[in-house]
Design a protein around this motif. Structure first.
Motif, PDB file in Angstrom:
ATOM      1  N   ILE A  36       0.873  -1.170   0.000  1.00  0.00           N
ATOM      2  CA  ILE A  36       0.000   0.000   0.000  1.00  0.00           C
ATOM      3  C   ILE A  36       0.914   1.224   0.000  1.00  0.00           C
ATOM      4  N   THR A  37       1.028   1.884  -1.119  1.00  0.00           N
ATOM      5  CA  THR A  37       1.996   2.965  -1.268  1.00  0.00           C
ATOM      6  C   THR A  37       1.602   4.173  -0.445  1.00  0.00           C
ATOM      7  N   ARG A  38       2.520   4.633   0.400  1.00  0.00           N
ATOM      8  CA  ARG A  38       2.372   5.839   1.206  1.00  0.00           C
ATOM      9  C   ARG A  38       1.026   5.879   1.933  1.00  0.00           C
ATOM     10  N   PRO A  39       0.776   4.963   2.877  1.00  0.00           N
ATOM     11  CA  PRO A  39      -0.513   4.962   3.571  1.00  0.00           C
ATOM     12  C   PRO A  39      -0.649   6.145   4.532  1.00  0.00           C
ATOM     13  N   LEU A  40      -1.880   6.447   4.886  1.00  0.00           N
ATOM     14  CA  LEU A  40      -2.181   7.522   5.831  1.00  0.00           C
ATOM     15  C   LEU A  40      -1.969   7.018   7.250  1.00  0.00           C
ATOM     16  N   VAL A  41      -1.251   7.786   8.070  1.00  0.00           N
ATOM     17  CA  VAL A  41      -0.958   7.403   9.451  1.00  0.00           C
ATOM     18  C   VAL A  41      -1.453   8.500  10.392  1.00  0.00           C
ATOM     19  N   TYR A  42      -1.698   8.106  11.641  1.00  0.00           N
ATOM     20  CA  TYR A  42      -2.125   9.030  12.697  1.00  0.00           C
ATOM     21  C   TYR A  42      -3.346   9.858  12.279  1.00  0.00           C
ATOM     22  N   SER A  43      -4.279   9.241  11.605  1.00  0.00           N
ATOM     23  CA  SER A  43      -5.475   9.979  11.173  1.00  0.00           C
ATOM     24  C   SER A  43      -6.472  10.162  12.304  1.00  0.00           C
ATOM     25  N   GLY A  66      10.867  36.805   4.556  1.00  0.00           N
ATOM     26  CA  GLY A  66      11.170  37.833   5.533  1.00  0.00           C
ATOM     27  C   GLY A  66      12.449  37.641   6.310  1.00  0.00           C
ATOM     28  N   GLY A  67      13.153  36.545   6.164  1.00  0.00           N
ATOM     29  CA  GLY A  67      14.390  36.318   6.896  1.00  0.00           C
ATOM     30  C   GLY A  67      15.217  35.217   6.261  1.00  0.00           C
ATOM     31  N   ARG A  68      16.398  34.996   6.812  1.00  0.00           N
ATOM     32  CA  ARG A  68      17.303  33.967   6.295  1.00  0.00           C
ATOM     33  C   ARG A  68      16.633  32.599   6.400  1.00  0.00           C
ATOM     34  N   ILE A  69      16.598  31.854   5.305  1.00  0.00           N
ATOM     35  CA  ILE A  69      15.959  30.550   5.278  1.00  0.00           C
ATOM     36  C   ILE A  69      16.896  29.522   5.910  1.00  0.00           C
ATOM     37  N   THR A  70      16.374  28.773   6.886  1.00  0.00           N
ATOM     38  CA  THR A  70      17.148  27.710   7.520  1.00  0.00           C
ATOM     39  C   THR A  70      16.693  26.323   7.091  1.00  0.00           C
ATOM     40  N   ALA A  71      15.418  26.166   6.696  1.00  0.00           N
ATOM     41  CA  ALA A  71      14.930  24.849   6.284  1.00  0.00           C
ATOM     42  C   ALA A  71      13.637  25.015   5.508  1.00  0.00           C
ATOM     43  N   VAL A  72      13.404  24.127   4.551  1.00  0.00           N
ATOM     44  CA  VAL A  72      12.150  24.042   3.794  1.00  0.00           C
ATOM     45  C   VAL A  72      11.822  22.568   3.594  1.00  0.00           C
ATOM     46  N   ASP A  73      10.527  22.243   3.512  1.00  0.00           N
ATOM     47  CA  ASP A  73      10.134  20.863   3.270  1.00  0.00           C
ATOM     48  C   ASP A  73       8.695  20.834   2.786  1.00  0.00           C
ATOM     49  N   TRP A  74       8.374  19.834   1.938  1.00  0.00           N
ATOM     50  CA  TRP A  74       7.035  19.630   1.409  1.00  0.00           C
ATOM     51  C   TRP A  74       6.227  18.760   2.357  1.00  0.00           C
ATOM     52  N   CYS A  75       4.956  19.094   2.512  1.00  0.00           N
ATOM     53  CA  CYS A  75       4.064  18.324   3.367  1.00  0.00           C
ATOM     54  C   CYS A  75       3.518  17.137   2.578  1.00  0.00           C
ATOM     55  N   PRO A  76       3.724  15.884   3.039  1.00  0.00           N
ATOM     56  CA  PRO A  76       3.176  14.722   2.323  1.00  0.00           C
ATOM     57  C   PRO A  76       1.651  14.684   2.423  1.00  0.00           C
ATOM     58  N   THR A  77       0.997  14.391   1.324  1.00  0.00           N
ATOM     59  CA  THR A  77      -0.455  14.249   1.280  1.00  0.00           C
ATOM     60  C   THR A  77      -0.796  13.050   0.406  1.00  0.00           C
ATOM     61  N   THR A  78      -1.988  12.524   0.590  1.00  0.00           N
ATOM     62  CA  THR A  78      -2.450  11.415  -0.229  1.00  0.00           C
ATOM     63  C   THR A  78      -3.099  11.942  -1.497  1.00  0.00           C
ATOM     64  N   ILE A  79      -3.147  11.094  -2.511  1.00  0.00           N
ATOM     65  CA  ILE A  79      -3.740  11.502  -3.783  1.00  0.00           C
ATOM     66  C   ILE A  79      -5.228  11.756  -3.632  1.00  0.00           C
ATOM     67  N   TRP A 116       8.876  17.079   7.784  1.00  0.00           N
ATOM     68  CA  TRP A 116       7.561  16.498   7.978  1.00  0.00           C
ATOM     69  C   TRP A 116       7.698  14.997   8.215  1.00  0.00           C
ATOM     70  N   CYS A 117       6.693  14.428   8.870  1.00  0.00           N
ATOM     71  CA  CYS A 117       6.577  12.974   8.913  1.00  0.00           C
ATOM     72  C   CYS A 117       6.527  12.471   7.482  1.00  0.00           C
ATOM     73  N   PRO A 118       7.372  11.498   7.091  1.00  0.00           N
ATOM     74  CA  PRO A 118       7.483  11.136   5.670  1.00  0.00           C
ATOM     75  C   PRO A 118       6.216  10.541   5.075  1.00  0.00           C
ATOM     76  N   LEU A 119       5.294  10.068   5.898  1.00  0.00           N
ATOM     77  CA  LEU A 119       4.026   9.531   5.412  1.00  0.00           C
ATOM     78  C   LEU A 119       2.903  10.523   5.705  1.00  0.00           C
ATOM     79  N   PRO A 120       1.871  10.576   4.868  1.00  0.00           N
ATOM     80  CA  PRO A 120       0.768  11.523   5.111  1.00  0.00           C
ATOM     81  C   PRO A 120       0.151  11.299   6.489  1.00  0.00           C
ATOM     82  N   SER A 121      -0.032  12.380   7.228  1.00  0.00           N
ATOM     83  CA  SER A 121      -0.601  12.309   8.584  1.00  0.00           C
ATOM     84  C   SER A 121      -1.663  13.371   8.797  1.00  0.00           C
ATOM     85  N   HIS A 122      -2.343  13.781   7.729  1.00  0.00           N
ATOM     86  CA  HIS A 122      -3.361  14.829   7.848  1.00  0.00           C
ATOM     87  C   HIS A 122      -4.701  14.217   8.241  1.00  0.00           C
TER      88      HIS A 122
END
Length: 744
Positions: free
Chosen positions: A211-218, A279-292, A358-364
């Motif tokens: 099951i590819t990239r399942p939803l966790v902590y829903s 607005g300031g020096r960037i220290t980190a960026v990351d994409w939020c995992p979501t399900t299709i 972010w948590c690598p698996l979708p958790s929304h």
């Protein structure tokens, strides 16, 4: 060994890529930027490299590739030497006993199992073969998914099942086909998810279902109390004082000066590209995992951390108000750009954020208005897990920016040291690197569910100084009978330290093995699932790849030469491209599965997505993009070729710096203004195959850029005729063994 054959003239790839650029757009090359002269005569064809004579590719002492003339018949050929370097039997032995013990030490690592699979014969690959292209450590036996047509951003992708790369014949074709991907991004035909998470196999028959990239902590209703809406007056102390950024944007030679206020954005003029000011020096960026299937309106979400403190000390503890920005990327009203908006500001009291993931698996969760779980390291010396609130669900611009005070759901800290780097193994396990050189592993599932604590399962020394970066080798642990534990946690951790070492540790014995060491601090590292290798920054303005397969453990080669110190790296579980953020303001992408020889049909190309320039005199920035690709090592070769000439008397004459500068002879340097540095990059790996080309880059000036980078095939031709032939979907896959030759 015969005398090394001199390199041929480097071809220009303007005509090679011009067919994919509209007539209204201008093309920028490095020569144009440095000399301020637009060169429109780059029209050489790359066909001149096809008739190159057969050559052997050897590794020099620094791990770089060299092209040598072929060895005469009957002469001793290259043999594998210590440290993974090749030499002839008649060459002088230059390897110390330390190298011998190092190879023996790393060969004893129990982390990565042998690649042979039951019922299948492994390919005939010689140990430490210098022509060996990196391959995945592990491949799922269950069928995977691929795209059936070109993906459209923000629209559900069209997926079809296809054969897994666990079949050596298909793996060989897929790996070799990636060599012909020459664009700045991946070719959509070969995109597939090769990430390993045990949650994908829990509840299925081992090895037969996924099951590819399942939803966790829903179902986590108890998390609602960790976020509280703030009024405008209550959030004033969390604001970051910022001035508008003046930046020239647009095609080279026709740029316009834009004033970019905080939380505002401007299009860069390119297709599917946008830039905004945090607005300031960037220290980190990351994409939020979501399900299709998530009903999020087709949007993509970003977490961005910024600070006005340009010098964050190692090992210090400082509590101060700070914020994490949540941005939404939306489809534009036209097809020429993206639209972004800062929708939520997470106000925290633990200090400025040094790193977030972010948590690598979708958790929304739609019902609980939860976007996901976000882990961050702050200046108070601890690592925290926050609950990110759900963003607005109305159309773009229909609601105001929300300010939410967030308390940590979980805090992981050490009394004797501070946290410096973190990485998720899956949704249950987190590894943290500390300033004293130790690494700690926490199991956080029970604490997130509210039924227990987060126990510290491992705590062991790795480096002599502070840990700079940490990365899990996401592969299932091997069992003695040759199978894999698909419901087990990964056991291998790769780290880099301030003393210059790159180490690999198996948490089953907690014994650290040194993979490589150099004279410079390796600022970043990442595990590439497609290559089964560790990618790390190296000395002399380069990025290197170190293989982790048992047949080539410890081998390394350079993958990119950059103009400034490499500060940030990002790889994807969906394609083999690496993104590099540099101190000279450039963001570079390159293909890790390119050919294994320099004089082959397909060149080694580095794509400069953009470069940020700054003028201290007037305080203006300049965003340059649409660069022509540059062959890896071309700038270095031009410097040595053009710097020394001969006069009529055959005397050596050294050209002055100004002449070489006008000729486009670029030399790597560490002297760049600190405001232009690209401090963070991230590929989108958790939102499905259709979102894999998204790349976000953050700079020290506060500007963040989002690009959708699509790939292209060499000469516009799909290898093997079609993707169905590559994947063996037509039922006709012939055995292709032996050493991989790239001169076909």
């Amino acid at each position: 060994m015969e005398k090394t054959r001199p390199r041929r003239a480097r071809p220009s790839y303007a005509g090679y890529f011009r067919a994919n650029i509209s007539d209204k757009e201008s093309i920028t090359s490095d020569n144009d930027v440095q000399s301020e002269i637009v060169d429109g005569s780059s029209s050489s064809n790359i066909e001149d490299v096809e008739d190159a004579e057969e050559a052997l590719v050897l590794l020099d002492d620094d791990g770089d590739l060299q092209v040598s003339s072929p060895v005469a018949s009957g002469a001793p050929g290259p043999v594998a030497g210590n440290g993974g370097q090749s030499r002839t039997r008649n060459s002088k032995r230059r390897h110390s006993r330390q190298n011998k013990s190092f190879v023996h030490d790393t060969q004893g690592l129990q982390t990565v199992p042998q690649p042979q699979r039951l019922g299948q014969s492994a390919r005939n690959i010689k140990p430490k073969e210098h022509r060996y292209r990196p391959d995945s450590i592990w491949s799922s036996k269950s069928d995977t998914l691929r795209l059936s047509r070109r993906p459209q951003p923000f629209n559900p992708p069209f997926l079809v099942p296809t054969a897994s790369t666990s079949d050596p014949r298909i793996a060989y074709r897929v790996k070799k086909s990636w060599m012909y991907s020459v664009g700045p991004g991946p070719c959509w035909e070969l995109i597939e998810d090769r990430g390993f998470f045990k949650e994908e196999y829990i509840g299925t028959m081992a090895g037969t279902g996924r099951i590819t990239r399942p939803l966790v902590y829903s179902e986590t209703s108890h998390l609602l109390g960790y976020c509280k809406e703030l009024l405008l007056g209550q959030s004033s102390r969390y604001n970051v004082e910022s001035q508008p950024v003046s930046c020239f944007v647009g095609p080279y030679g026709a740029q316009d000066l834009k004033e970019i206020d905080q939380f505002s954005s401007v299009p860069t003029g390119g297709s599917l590209s946008v830039m905004f000011n945090s607005g300031g020096r960037i220290t980190a960026v990351d994409w939020c995992p979501t399900t299709i299937s998530a009903s999020l309106g087709g949007r993509q979400y970003l977490a961005v951390s910024s600070t006005n403190n340009a010098f964050l000390g190692v090992g210090t503890r400082s509590h101060s108000p700070a914020m994490i920005q949540l941005w939404s990327i939306n489809p534009a009203r036209s097809d020429e750009a993206l639209e972004v908006q800062c929708e939520v500001i997470m106000c925290i009291d633990e200090g400025a954020v040094l790193q977030l993931k972010w948590c690598p698996l979708p958790s929304h969760s739609e019902g609980e208005r939860k976007l996901g779980l976000l882990a961050a390291i702050t200046t108070d010396g601890a690592a925290h897990i926050y609950v990110a609130p759900m963003l607005g669900d109305g159309p773009l611009g229909s609601h105001h920016m929300r300010r939410v005070h967030c308390r940590p759901l979980l805090t992981m800290a050490f009394d004797e040291t501070t946290c410096q780097a973190l990485d998720w193994a899956n949704s249950e396990v987190i590894a943290i690197g500390c300033s004293n050189g130790f690494v700690g592993v926490f199991r956080v599932k029970d604490a997130i569910l509210g039924i227990g604590n987060a126990p510290l399962t491992h705590y062991f020394p790795v480096h002599q100084t502070s840990v700079q970066s940490i990365a899990w080798v996401r592969a299932p642990p091997g069992i003695s009978d040759g199978t894999y534990d698909l419901v087990g946690d990964p056991t291998v951790i790769c780290t880099t330290g301030s003393e210059g070492s790159v180490r690999v540790t198996d948490i089953r014995d907690c014994m650290s093995r040194m993979l490589f060491r150099n004279r410079e601090v390796p600022h970043a590292s990442a595990f590439a699932a497609f290559c089964g290798s560790l990618v790390a920054t190296d000395v002399d303005f380069s990025v290197k790849l170190f293989q982790l397969q048992p047949t080539a453990l410890g081998m390394g080669h350079s993958v990119a030469d950059v103009g400034g110190t490499a500060l940030a790296l990002s790889v994807s579980d969906i394609h083999p491209y690496v993104a590099i953020g540099c101190a000279d303001g450039s963001c570079i992408t390159t293909n890790l599965l390119r050919g294994t020889r320099r004089e082959g049909v397909v060149p080694f190309l580095n794509h400069k997505v953009f470069q940020l320039d700054y003028s201290p005199r007037d305080g203006h920035y300049r965003m340059l993009d649409r660069f022509l690709p540059v062959e890896n090592g071309a700038n270095e070769a031009m410097v040595y070729k053009e710097s020394v000439t001969r006069n009529a008397n055959n005397d050596k004459v050294v050209a002055n710096t100004e002449d070489r500068f006008k000729q486009g002879c670029l030399e790597a340097s560490g002297l760049w203004h600190p405001n232009v540095a690209v401090t963070a990059v991230a590929w989108n790996s958790g939102c499905g195959l259709g979102c894999a080309p998204f790349l976000v880059s953050g700079t020290a000036s506060g500007l963040v850029r989002v690009d959708y980078l699509e790939g292209m095939w060499a000469k516009g031709t799909v290898p093997y005729g079609s993707i169905e032939c590559i994947r063996g979907e037509d039922g006709q896959v012939e055995e292709e063994g032996g050493i991989e030759a790239d001169s076909e």
